[in-house]
Scaffold this motif. Structure first.
Motif, PDB file in Angstrom:
ATOM      1  N   SER A  82       0.765  -1.302   0.114  1.00 20.37           N
ATOM      2  CA  SER A  82      -0.208  -0.059   0.190  1.00 20.37           C
ATOM      3  C   SER A  82       0.831   1.374  -0.018  1.00 20.37           C
ATOM      4  N   ALA A  83       2.237   1.211  -0.029  1.00 23.59           N
ATOM      5  CA  ALA A  83       3.149   2.290   0.157  1.00 23.59           C
ATOM      6  C   ALA A  83       4.301   1.998  -0.452  1.00 23.59           C
ATOM      7  N   TYR A  84       5.068   3.048  -0.767  1.00 19.45           N
ATOM      8  CA  TYR A  84       6.369   2.802  -1.467  1.00 19.45           C
ATOM      9  C   TYR A  84       7.425   3.647  -0.429  1.00 19.45           C
ATOM     10  N   LEU A  85       8.603   3.490  -0.748  1.00 17.19           N
ATOM     11  CA  LEU A  85       9.652   4.301   0.002  1.00 17.19           C
ATOM     12  C   LEU A  85      10.180   5.247  -0.953  1.00 17.19           C
ATOM     13  N   LEU A  86      10.140   6.654  -0.884  1.00 15.39           N
ATOM     14  CA  LEU A  86      10.808   7.581  -1.462  1.00 15.39           C
ATOM     15  C   LEU A  86      12.077   8.184  -0.886  1.00 15.39           C
ATOM     16  N   THR A  87      12.928   8.348  -1.558  1.00 17.60           N
ATOM     17  CA  THR A  87      14.394   8.638  -0.854  1.00 17.60           C
ATOM     18  C   THR A  87      14.425   9.773  -1.402  1.00 17.60           C
ATOM     19  N   ILE A  88      14.698  10.973  -0.420  1.00 17.93           N
ATOM     20  CA  ILE A  88      14.903  12.522  -0.418  1.00 17.93           C
ATOM     21  C   ILE A  88      16.249  12.716  -0.410  1.00 17.93           C
ATOM     22  N   ASP A  89      17.039  13.435  -1.477  1.00 14.96           N
ATOM     23  CA  ASP A  89      18.385  13.593  -1.574  1.00 14.96           C
ATOM     24  C   ASP A  89      18.604  15.081  -1.819  1.00 14.96           C
ATOM     25  N   VAL A  90      18.604  15.904  -1.026  1.00 11.25           N
ATOM     26  CA  VAL A  90      18.852  17.169  -1.165  1.00 11.25           C
ATOM     27  C   VAL A  90      20.444  17.576  -1.016  1.00 11.25           C
ATOM     28  N   ASP A  91      21.007  18.149  -1.760  1.00 12.79           N
ATOM     29  CA  ASP A  91      22.556  18.485  -1.747  1.00 12.79           C
ATOM     30  C   ASP A  91      22.688  19.555  -2.453  1.00 12.79           C
ATOM     31  N   VAL A 137       5.390   6.621   1.373  1.00 14.70           N
ATOM     32  CA  VAL A 137       4.543   7.420   0.694  1.00 14.70           C
ATOM     33  C   VAL A 137       3.412   6.320   0.223  1.00 14.70           C
ATOM     34  N   ALA A 138       1.762   6.847   0.228  1.00 13.24           N
ATOM     35  CA  ALA A 138       0.775   5.941   0.080  1.00 13.24           C
ATOM     36  C   ALA A 138       0.919   5.819  -1.528  1.00 13.24           C
ATOM     37  N   ASN A 139       0.682   4.527  -1.990  1.00 10.50           N
ATOM     38  CA  ASN A 139       0.506   4.190  -3.492  1.00 10.50           C
ATOM     39  C   ASN A 139      -0.079   5.057  -4.460  1.00 10.50           C
ATOM     40  N   HIS A 140      -1.242   5.708  -4.107  1.00 13.13           N
ATOM     41  CA  HIS A 140      -2.188   6.593  -4.584  1.00 13.13           C
ATOM     42  C   HIS A 140      -1.180   7.996  -4.778  1.00 13.13           C
ATOM     43  N   GLU A 141      -0.389   8.217  -4.036  1.00 16.28           N
ATOM     44  CA  GLU A 141       0.294   9.676  -4.216  1.00 16.28           C
ATOM     45  C   GLU A 141       1.405   9.361  -5.367  1.00 16.28           C
ATOM     46  N   SER A 142       1.039   9.922  -6.641  1.00 12.88           N
ATOM     47  CA  SER A 142       1.954   9.659  -7.784  1.00 12.88           C
ATOM     48  C   SER A 142       2.535  10.890  -8.273  1.00 12.88           C
ATOM     49  N   GLN A 143       1.954  12.065  -7.605  1.00 12.11           N
ATOM     50  CA  GLN A 143       2.720  13.511  -8.144  1.00 12.11           C
ATOM     51  C   GLN A 143       2.863  14.034  -6.760  1.00 12.11           C
ATOM     52  N   LEU A 144       4.007  14.689  -6.520  1.00 13.56           N
ATOM     53  CA  LEU A 144       4.280  15.580  -5.384  1.00 13.56           C
ATOM     54  C   LEU A 144       5.087  16.764  -5.707  1.00 13.56           C
ATOM     55  N   VAL A 159      10.352  21.805  -6.927  1.00 11.02           N
ATOM     56  CA  VAL A 159      10.348  20.837  -7.684  1.00 11.02           C
ATOM     57  C   VAL A 159       9.438  19.961  -7.968  1.00 11.02           C
ATOM     58  N   GLU A 160       8.813  19.581  -8.860  1.00 16.91           N
ATOM     59  CA  GLU A 160       7.694  18.547  -9.181  1.00 16.91           C
ATOM     60  C   GLU A 160       8.240  17.332  -9.337  1.00 16.91           C
ATOM     61  N   TRP A 161       7.641  16.470  -8.737  1.00 15.30           N
ATOM     62  CA  TRP A 161       8.188  15.084  -8.817  1.00 15.30           C
ATOM     63  C   TRP A 161       7.225  13.932  -8.929  1.00 15.30           C
ATOM     64  N   GLN A 162       7.489  13.053  -9.965  1.00 15.87           N
ATOM     65  CA  GLN A 162       6.364  12.052 -10.431  1.00 15.87           C
ATOM     66  C   GLN A 162       6.823  10.522 -10.139  1.00 15.87           C
ATOM     67  N   TYR A 163       6.195   9.705  -9.666  1.00 16.93           N
ATOM     68  CA  TYR A 163       6.290   8.268  -9.682  1.00 16.93           C
ATOM     69  C   TYR A 163       6.903   7.631 -10.715  1.00 16.93           C
ATOM     70  N   SER A 164       7.867   6.803 -10.993  1.00 14.33           N
ATOM     71  CA  SER A 164       8.418   6.331 -12.019  1.00 14.33           C
ATOM     72  C   SER A 164       8.105   4.580 -12.068  1.00 14.33           C
ATOM     73  N   GLN A 170      12.317   4.912  -5.843  1.00  9.58           N
ATOM     74  CA  GLN A 170      11.868   6.158  -6.158  1.00  9.58           C
ATOM     75  C   GLN A 170      12.795   7.256  -5.584  1.00  9.58           C
ATOM     76  N   VAL A 171      13.265   8.071  -6.076  1.00  5.93           N
ATOM     77  CA  VAL A 171      14.357   8.996  -5.511  1.00  5.93           C
ATOM     78  C   VAL A 171      13.871  10.351  -6.062  1.00  5.93           C
ATOM     79  N   LEU A 172      13.841  11.448  -5.061  1.00  3.36           N
ATOM     80  CA  LEU A 172      13.713  12.729  -5.559  1.00  3.36           C
ATOM     81  C   LEU A 172      15.065  13.471  -4.961  1.00  3.36           C
ATOM     82  N   THR A 173      15.628  14.082  -6.133  1.00  2.92           N
ATOM     83  CA  THR A 173      16.860  14.797  -6.279  1.00  2.92           C
ATOM     84  C   THR A 173      16.782  16.488  -6.091  1.00  2.92           C
ATOM     85  N   MET A 174      17.220  17.207  -5.358  1.00  8.95           N
ATOM     86  CA  MET A 174      17.361  18.624  -5.385  1.00  8.95           C
ATOM     87  C   MET A 174      18.747  19.049  -5.365  1.00  8.95           C
TER      88      MET A 174
END
Length: 175
Positions: A82-91, A137-144, A159-164, A170-174
């Protein structure tokens, strides 16, 4: 124990007993119809002069709705999570003080965004321009939307992020 405490406990126990009896008396309920499942569409038989052949009807019967979990068909590659892990990487190269927000309720407006910050899934400060975090993050959350706010009055960075679907991670990089 004094008499008043005993009465209070007895009242609570009596109320608990009555509620339990009422809930168990309600049972499964229903709409008065039979609990037997709806008939499932079966192959139709066609008789010829020499033999009997069976052919399947190509159109499903709309009245044959699934009525139990036994009728559920799950794709073999579905992980049933019901959920996935999103890695947030801000550097960020800059060491300016900043604050990170990850939200799901936003709209693009001109050159910027309108973000409902009550919808944030994660918030946290940047440490020396960096943040590394895993967020469930809950599976229904595909755009953040990810937002970095700066304390020194600089404009926020969005930064707009979308599930791949093409990636197991799943990684969000800024930067």
């Amino acid at each position: 124990m004094n008499n008043q405490n005993e009465k209070s406990i007895n009242n609570h126990l009596g109320l608990l007993f009555i509620m339990t009896a009422l809930l168990s008396a309600c049972g499964g309920g229903g709409d008065g119809e039979s609990d037997t499942p709806a008939p499932i569409a079966t192959p139709t038989e066609t008789t010829t002069s020499t033999d009997t052949t069976t052919t399947e009807d190509p159109t499903p019967d709309p009245a044959a709705d699934s009525t139990s979990l036994d009728d559920l068909v799950v794709d073999a590659d579905n992980k049933l999570e019901s959920a996935y892990l999103l890695t947030i990487d801000v550097d960020r190269v800059s060491t300016e003080r900043g604050y990170f927000s990850l939200c799901d309720n936003y709209q693009a407006q001109g050159d910027g965004y309108s973000v409902n910050f009550d919808s944030c899934l994660f918030r946290g400060p940047l440490t020396d321009g960096q943040l590394n975090k895993e967020v469930k993050v809950a599976n229904h959350e595909s755009q953040l939307i990810a937002v970095i706010w700066f304390y020194e009055g600089q404009a926020p960075q969005f930064v707009e992020w979308q599930y791949s679907q093409d990636s197991d991670t799943q990684v969000l990089t800024m930067n």
